[in-house]
Design an enzyme around this catalytic site. Structure first.
Site: not given
Length: 341
Positions: A40, A43
């Protein structure tokens, strides 16, 4: 205090001097020792479409950590100064039906540490004491710092009975690899993991996978035949979010098979529902960890001899954070630890 922030709406993460967080009545103040970089966080670094639609800027990011309790609110019970803790990154509302019914991992109003609110890539973090988990003395800081993703693996893997079963895992990221180790530890027969990343497939083999299959070079059906499997996989763990991987899973599941899905597709994903229907498959969505059953299971699994330490492949000081993100973004790493001490 030092912190890593998503300072601008563009690619990158920046070191900043952030104010030390204030402690509320029910909060713990945690001095961070180690953090780990999550997919994450990559990202967020890359500033992809999901990040642009989700992440407030500027904000301190990060949610995988271990640290020491150095302060607490006046209403906190059950913790003392000096306790070593990690914590559940999903902050729940406590008021919805699922929270009040004890199913807090299904809270519809979840707020994510380092996603929707200030995160753990900092010298200090404040979280509700409810979310903190004391780390047993015989579990290292390194392992405790990756309890968040390890919890995803444990929650997904233990969704269904695995004893004596044949398991297919699609996606050999760190969570998929740790799930393979969990499956073998609790008694699965064959654990086959698929990907196209040779580095991570080799890591999965070290962590206990029966076969690590590069689907760009080898057919899954041929591997099943080599293993003497005649009826398909009993349990599927979808960790990739890649449509072709899920299609392959549907093709190779046994009738009555069970699938747990953690991987998030990039958009809508069409499948042949007739395979689900005629095979009588059960598909379960997985998000995060069960609070806090998964956390107790994680500690118990490690204390019972499960070794997930090979998944940690890189260590950097926090001042070398850029090298850590570069390693994660390259795909040639397992978990990357950032040391704050």
């Amino acid at each position: 205090m030092k912190a890593l922030s998503k300072l601008k709406p563009e690619e990158g993460i920046w070191m900043v001097d952030a104010p030390k967080p204030e402690v509320g009545h029910n909060d713990l103040l945690i001095k961070i020792r180690k953090t780990a970089i999550c997919g994450t966080d990559v990202h967020i670094y890359n500033w992809d479409e999901w990040s642009q639609n989700t992440i407030p800027v500027p904000m301190v990011v990060g949610h995988e950590y271990v640290g020491e309790v150095v302060g607490m609110g006046q209403e906190v019970r059950g913790f003392t100064i000096g306790d070593r803790v990690s914590g559940e990154g999903h902050i729940t509302c406590g008021h919805c039906r699922n929270c009040r019914g004890g199913r807090t991992h299904l809270c519809r109003n979840t707020s994510g540490v380092g996603v929707n609110r200030e995160g753990a890539f900092a010298e200090y973090l404040v979280i509700p004491a409810f979310n903190a988990f004391k780390i047993p003395d015989d579990i290292s800081d390194d392992l405790a710092s990756i309890f968040d993703p390890f919890g995803n693996a444990v929650h997904t893997a233990l969704s269904f009975d695995l004893v004596g079963e044949d398991v297919l895992i699609t996606g050999a990221g760190p969570i998929g690899i740790m799930a393979a180790a969990v499956c073998r530890h609790v008694g699965a027969r064959h654990v086959v993991i698929t990907d196209v990343n040779e580095y991570r497939l080799e890591l999965a083999q070290k962590m206990g996978a029966t076969r690590a299959v590069n689907v760009a070079k080898e057919k899954l059906e041929d591997v099943m035949q080599e293993l003497g499997m005649t009826e398909g996989f009993d349990v599927g763990l979808e960790m990739s979010g890649v449509p072709s991987a899920f299609h392959s899973m549907l093709d190779t599941m046994n009738h009555g098979g069970k699938i747990a899905m953690l991987g998030i597709p990039g958009g809508e994903m069409a499948i042949d529902w007739s395979k689900v229907i005629f095979k009588g498959l059960i598909i379960k969505g997985i998000y995060g960890r069960e609070m806090f059953e998964t956390w107790y299971k994680m500690a118990s699994l490690i204390q019972s001899g499960l070794d997930i330490s090979p998944i940690i492949t890189h260590h950097f000081s926090i001042d070398e954070f850029q090298q850590g993100f570069d390693a994660m973004r390259s795909g040639q790493s397992g978990k990357v630890i950032l040391n704050w001490d």
